[in-house]
Design a protein around this motif. Sequence first.
Motif, PDB file in Angstrom:
ATOM      1  N   GLY A 635       0.884  -1.142   0.059  1.00 45.48           N
ATOM      2  CA  GLY A 635      -0.014   0.004   0.063  1.00 45.48           C
ATOM      3  C   GLY A 635       0.819   1.178   0.045  1.00 45.48           C
ATOM      4  N   GLY A 636       2.036   1.361  -0.622  1.00 45.94           N
ATOM      5  CA  GLY A 636       2.973   2.388  -0.700  1.00 45.94           C
ATOM      6  C   GLY A 636       3.856   2.540   0.627  1.00 45.94           C
ATOM      7  N   ASP A 832       0.369  -2.839  -7.604  1.00 43.27           N
ATOM      8  CA  ASP A 832      -0.385  -1.659  -7.829  1.00 43.27           C
ATOM      9  C   ASP A 832       0.466  -0.997  -9.005  1.00 43.27           C
ATOM     10  OD1 ASP A 832      -1.580   0.766  -7.998  1.00 43.27           O
ATOM     11  OD2 ASP A 832      -1.391   1.324  -5.871  1.00 43.27           O
ATOM     12  N   PRO A 833      -0.046  -0.898 -10.346  1.00 44.76           N
ATOM     13  CA  PRO A 833       0.253  -0.106 -11.395  1.00 44.76           C
ATOM     14  C   PRO A 833       0.655   1.170 -11.049  1.00 44.76           C
ATOM     15  CG  PRO A 833      -1.286  -1.655 -12.118  1.00 44.76           C
ATOM     16  CD  PRO A 833      -1.615  -1.630 -10.558  1.00 44.76           C
ATOM     17  N   GLY A 834      -0.009   1.890  -9.971  1.00 49.57           N
ATOM     18  CA  GLY A 834       0.480   3.211  -9.786  1.00 49.57           C
ATOM     19  C   GLY A 834       1.590   3.560  -9.056  1.00 49.57           C
ATOM     20  N   LEU A 835       2.182   2.419  -8.789  1.00 52.22           N
ATOM     21  CA  LEU A 835       3.652   2.266  -8.277  1.00 52.22           C
ATOM     22  C   LEU A 835       4.784   2.103  -9.095  1.00 52.22           C
ATOM     23  CD1 LEU A 835       3.119   0.977  -4.642  1.00 52.22           C
ATOM     24  CD2 LEU A 835       3.551   3.281  -5.071  1.00 52.22           C
ATOM     25  N   ASP A 836       4.325   1.929 -10.503  1.00 51.12           N
ATOM     26  CA  ASP A 836       5.403   1.807 -11.587  1.00 51.12           C
ATOM     27  C   ASP A 836       6.402   2.898 -11.708  1.00 51.12           C
ATOM     28  OD1 ASP A 836       4.311  -0.924 -11.712  1.00 51.12           O
ATOM     29  OD2 ASP A 836       3.336  -0.438 -13.469  1.00 51.12           O
ATOM     30  N   GLU A 837       7.357   2.982 -12.293  1.00 53.31           N
ATOM     31  CA  GLU A 837       8.152   3.939 -12.634  1.00 53.31           C
ATOM     32  C   GLU A 837       9.263   3.910 -13.727  1.00 53.31           C
ATOM     33  OE1 GLU A 837       9.508   7.046 -10.467  1.00 53.31           O
ATOM     34  OE2 GLU A 837       8.958   6.210  -8.340  1.00 53.31           O
ATOM     35  N   SER A 838       9.412   4.547 -14.404  1.00 55.17           N
ATOM     36  CA  SER A 838      10.473   4.598 -15.613  1.00 55.17           C
ATOM     37  C   SER A 838      11.750   5.391 -15.175  1.00 55.17           C
ATOM     38  CB  SER A 838       9.722   4.933 -16.871  1.00 55.17           C
ATOM     39  OG  SER A 838       9.352   6.182 -16.951  1.00 55.17           O
ATOM     40  N   PHE A 839      12.845   5.178 -15.710  1.00 56.03           N
ATOM     41  CA  PHE A 839      13.990   5.862 -15.242  1.00 56.03           C
ATOM     42  C   PHE A 839      14.721   6.160 -16.760  1.00 56.03           C
ATOM     43  CE2 PHE A 839      12.878   3.628 -11.601  1.00 56.03           C
ATOM     44  CZ  PHE A 839      12.842   4.515 -10.858  1.00 56.03           C
ATOM     45  N   LEU A 874      13.207   8.994  -7.993  1.00 58.10           N
ATOM     46  CA  LEU A 874      11.840   8.453  -7.905  1.00 58.10           C
ATOM     47  C   LEU A 874      10.789   9.465  -7.917  1.00 58.10           C
ATOM     48  CD1 LEU A 874      12.599   6.280  -4.807  1.00 58.10           C
ATOM     49  CD2 LEU A 874      11.953   5.407  -7.331  1.00 58.10           C
ATOM     50  N   GLN A 875       9.896   9.314  -8.865  1.00 54.32           N
ATOM     51  CA  GLN A 875       8.587  10.360  -8.993  1.00 54.32           C
ATOM     52  C   GLN A 875       7.232   9.868  -8.260  1.00 54.32           C
ATOM     53  OE1 GLN A 875       9.205  13.073 -11.304  1.00 54.32           O
ATOM     54  NE2 GLN A 875      11.299  12.097 -10.690  1.00 54.32           N
ATOM     55  N   VAL A 876       7.167   8.629  -7.898  1.00 51.70           N
ATOM     56  CA  VAL A 876       5.791   8.204  -7.209  1.00 51.70           C
ATOM     57  C   VAL A 876       6.353   8.454  -5.673  1.00 51.70           C
ATOM     58  CG1 VAL A 876       4.109   6.579  -6.749  1.00 51.70           C
ATOM     59  CG2 VAL A 876       5.468   6.636  -9.088  1.00 51.70           C
ATOM     60  N   VAL A 877       6.158   9.681  -5.362  1.00 56.62           N
ATOM     61  CA  VAL A 877       6.405  10.308  -4.011  1.00 56.62           C
ATOM     62  C   VAL A 877       5.396  11.061  -3.385  1.00 56.62           C
ATOM     63  CG1 VAL A 877       8.210  11.262  -2.607  1.00 56.62           C
ATOM     64  CG2 VAL A 877       8.881  10.133  -4.527  1.00 56.62           C
ATOM     65  N   ASN A 878       4.208  10.436  -3.015  1.00 54.71           N
ATOM     66  CA  ASN A 878       3.121  11.046  -2.351  1.00 54.71           C
ATOM     67  C   ASN A 878       3.094  10.724  -1.109  1.00 54.71           C
ATOM     68  OD1 ASN A 878       0.749  12.452  -1.895  1.00 54.71           O
ATOM     69  ND2 ASN A 878      -0.555  10.939  -2.710  1.00 54.71           N
ATOM     70  N   VAL A 879       4.193  11.332  -0.340  1.00 56.15           N
ATOM     71  CA  VAL A 879       4.234  10.994   1.375  1.00 56.15           C
ATOM     72  C   VAL A 879       2.846  11.005   2.206  1.00 56.15           C
ATOM     73  CG1 VAL A 879       5.565  11.206   3.273  1.00 56.15           C
ATOM     74  CG2 VAL A 879       6.922  11.335   0.738  1.00 56.15           C
ATOM     75  N   PRO A 880       2.542  10.105   2.806  1.00 60.56           N
ATOM     76  CA  PRO A 880       1.374  10.082   3.667  1.00 60.56           C
ATOM     77  C   PRO A 880       1.717  11.127   4.547  1.00 60.56           C
ATOM     78  CG  PRO A 880       2.211   7.779   3.186  1.00 60.56           C
ATOM     79  CD  PRO A 880       3.145   8.706   2.753  1.00 60.56           C
ATOM     80  N   VAL A 881       0.645  12.274   4.630  1.00 63.20           N
ATOM     81  CA  VAL A 881       0.749  13.108   5.645  1.00 63.20           C
ATOM     82  C   VAL A 881      -0.862  13.205   6.440  1.00 63.20           C
ATOM     83  CG1 VAL A 881       2.078  14.547   4.529  1.00 63.20           C
ATOM     84  CG2 VAL A 881      -0.550  14.846   3.993  1.00 63.20           C
ATOM     85  N   PRO A 882      -0.614  13.750   7.721  1.00 61.61           N
ATOM     86  CA  PRO A 882      -1.752  13.442   8.478  1.00 61.61           C
ATOM     87  C   PRO A 882      -3.048  14.274   8.210  1.00 61.61           C
ATOM     88  CG  PRO A 882      -0.153  14.990   9.509  1.00 61.61           C
ATOM     89  CD  PRO A 882       0.388  14.193   8.477  1.00 61.61           C
ATOM     90  N   ASP A 890       3.830   5.713  -2.570  1.00 61.90           N
ATOM     91  CA  ASP A 890       5.046   6.351  -2.123  1.00 61.90           C
ATOM     92  C   ASP A 890       6.120   5.239  -2.486  1.00 61.90           C
ATOM     93  OD1 ASP A 890       7.328   7.853  -1.151  1.00 61.90           O
ATOM     94  OD2 ASP A 890       6.515   7.205   0.957  1.00 61.90           O
ATOM     95  N   ASN A 891       7.152   5.513  -3.328  1.00 59.32           N
ATOM     96  CA  ASN A 891       8.156   4.647  -3.613  1.00 59.32           C
ATOM     97  C   ASN A 891       9.435   4.979  -2.861  1.00 59.32           C
ATOM     98  OD1 ASN A 891       7.239   2.707  -5.214  1.00 59.32           O
ATOM     99  ND2 ASN A 891       7.437   3.875  -7.189  1.00 59.32           N
ATOM    100  N   SER A 892       9.042   5.944  -2.120  1.00 62.02           N
ATOM    101  CA  SER A 892      10.503   6.595  -1.571  1.00 62.02           C
ATOM    102  C   SER A 892      10.740   6.310  -0.127  1.00 62.02           C
ATOM    103  CB  SER A 892      10.587   8.148  -1.721  1.00 62.02           C
ATOM    104  OG  SER A 892       9.577   8.685  -0.826  1.00 62.02           O
TER     105      SER A 892
END
Length: 921
Positions: A635-636, A832-839, A874-882, A890-892
């Motif tokens: 789940g990220g 989860d394809p939403g966590l896929d990344e390309s470089f 890394l681009q998929v970086v939507n860090v959980p915030v309160p 989040d891949n980071s």
Amino acid sequence: MMTSAAFRRLGVTLFCGFLSIAIFAQNTTVTGKVSGDGTPLSGATVSTGTKSTLADANGVFTLSLKPGTYTIRVSYVGYKPVTRNITVQSGQSTSLDFSLERGEATNLNEVVVLGSRSRLPRSNTATPVPVDVFSVTELTATGQVEPTQMLNLVAPSFNSSRQTISDGTDHIDPATLRGLGPDQVLVLMNSKRRHNSALININGTIGRGSVGTDMNSLPTSAIDRIEVLRDGAASQYGSDAIAGVVNVVLRRSKGTTITSQIGQQYQGDGKVAQLGIYHGFNIKNGYLGIAADLRYRGATNRAGYYTGPVYTNWNVGRNSGESDAAYIARRTALYNQDQASISQYGFDRNNNMAIGNSLLRNAQLMVNGGFYINKQTEFYYSAGASYRKGEAAGFYRYPFQKSQVIPELYPNGFLPQILSEIWDKSVMAGIKFNTNDWAWDISNTYGGNSFRFDVANSNNATQYAMTTSAPTKFYAGKLGFNQNTFNVDITKDLGAIMGMERANLGLGAEWRTDFYKITAGEEASWKNYDPSSGKAGGAQVFPGYQPANEVNATRTVLGAYADFEADITHKWLADVAARLENYSDYGTNIAAKLAMRYKLSDVVSLRGAISNGFRAPSIHQRYFSAVSTLFVNVGGTLTPRQVGTFRNNSDVAQAFGIPSLDAEKSINGSLGITLKPANNFSVTIDGYYIRIDNRIVYTSQFTRSNPVVNTILTPYPDVNAAQFFTNAVNTETRGIDAVLSYRPRMRKGSSLELSLAGNYNRTLVVGPIKGTDKIPADQFGNVLFSRQEKSRLEESQPRSKVSISGNYKVGKFGTMIRFTRYGEVYTRDAADPGLDESFGAKIVSDLSVSYKVAKSLTATLGANNVLDTYPDKLQVVNVPVPGSVGPFLDNSSFGRFVYSRNATQFGFNGGYYYLNLTLNF
């Protein structure tokens, strides 16, 4: 008066005399000696273009030539070729001696012996399959101090990237050829099989589930050259040679060479210090070289700023029936509590992880020698030892992770360390001799590798409350692999018998024994002292091997081969080989190969090969078992999980329906063209196709969230998930290699070498995943071989790699510049394809400038990655915030990872500068 009989006898006598005079007039003997660095070069090639021969054990050669004018070319791998024009006159013998100098670089103009059993080497453009040769001079010019990284910069089809946060793989670099696995390339030393590492790669790295050969255990000061055969060669050299063969040739020249290097990364870490010494002794009728290396590689750290929970876990899920507002309020309160504790205790968010190169200390010794009993008999030997001590970090254990942390020991959490001790040893002896024009080579090679794990700055979370002690350092166990190989190889040139210029028959047999051992660690490293507590047992970061994991296994391999190579005509070369191998645990297999080269002209040749291969499962893949702490993206969020690897023949594997391991089988085809319009210009282009059936993979994780899995794992309360080795997929690899080499004519005192080399390849998983009908479903869907594992085979290594380089010398000055383009790579999440990344593709540039300070001393100042290029972040970086509900991708790992650790093109340490000193005398 002469009788008719006497007349006939006189006629015969006169005819024979005139014939002898005619033959004598047509054939004149040219003799001489070839040496380099004061040492006879046994096996040096002496050629007029139409006739060739080899220098004998003392460097002496003999050519029988008709009267006329010739250009004789003498070559030997690692030395500059020498040409000389001579005029041969009837009845006058000619004597010529040649002294060769060390070459600045070796490329497609050099002669090679890898890939052929013929006693007469061929140039790279004359071989039926592609072979590259890299001299120690060219390898040293890369600015690297480890063989795998040297080869990575000069050979586009070869890839080796350092790994991070991957347990033992942080200490041994996995290396691949043509995009295949580390266990599908065979490594030789002095043309004899080199043993594998004791380590099996089980983390999320390149070559996951495979066993490779640790080339970094060899001292670079001992290396004369490295040959890379880019073609399937299982029929010639045995199992594992599906992608090709790497042959490390040791030095045997006289004299002394001392090399030293100091350097560091642009960011100020990763300091490197190296000292290498080689001395070749002046021994009558023989040679002896001793090499020693000392290497220090400092750690690097490219971790990001951590934004996640430390003392209080505010990244919690929603309670049943909880509204958005209530959920956000609860998370916010927990977040504020955590921030207050972070401020109170001064927790450093910048320095709680170590993501980069591990710290390594190496000491290595190698001896390579031999002597000639007579002109026809050589006794040779080599022996080496390597010791490596490493330090690498795992994931930080934060105070809120109470199932993993003893707060009385680590109130602020801890960063656990994996400490390694790696011993590598080898000894080889053999004898070469001739009997009735048969050349015999009988040898025995013994080698082994051991990997000891220790864990420091850690704890066993179940131990403090149940025992009177709570150690922070643990002995976690040891892996061992040893191999003994006995070879008999014989060759004979049947050219004269068959009416051909060359027709070489090679026959041989091999008897190999593999030994594999796992030794358990101390009790506290693996035991759960309180199973009912819900805490994780064993040492954090690396639970030790348990008594149940211990194994001491052996297997034997018997092999026999036949190889016939012939110049059927002046234009047509053909080579056919077959090999039979019998494994004591997997049965019998036959591998065969047909290779050809046809000269369309003196400039252009076509070449191609077709073969089949066979790779039995390594003894490691059959007998390895362990419990490891792996961090899995759920789940990220990276979540720790105790994962058990169970042997293929275990009760657990049987309960899951995992079939017995079988051998991989391959079909390999190649087709190429070579062009050599001049001695200083050559081009080779080779396309290839490799099909591998029953490829062995390391499965994804079957977790207890599945009721069936939970039931099967009941006897193992500490295990949260299970993994296995199994033959799950078929793959197809298509690619093309191209190499262009040019040495333009320069004014006296200067030289220029230009090269362009590239590789493009694409591996695809074809057909259905095998065994999915027997495996229960899981939260990840197809966990036998998930989309993440599929991507690791298909997309985690650059599909293209192109390098262009120039090396210019004038007087005492020299400069080298190289540009390497690394193609794009991809990562896929298991679910989860939403966590896929390309470089994206990147160009990395290297530059060095050298100056000959004195006759025997050269100083080189250089930089690798001189423009400080990094891979895409890394681009998929939507860090959980309160303050939000989600979903969160989040891949980071809360910002800890700036760059991907799952797919690396060239590492992420940035620029590196160095000073190198070389002393020859």
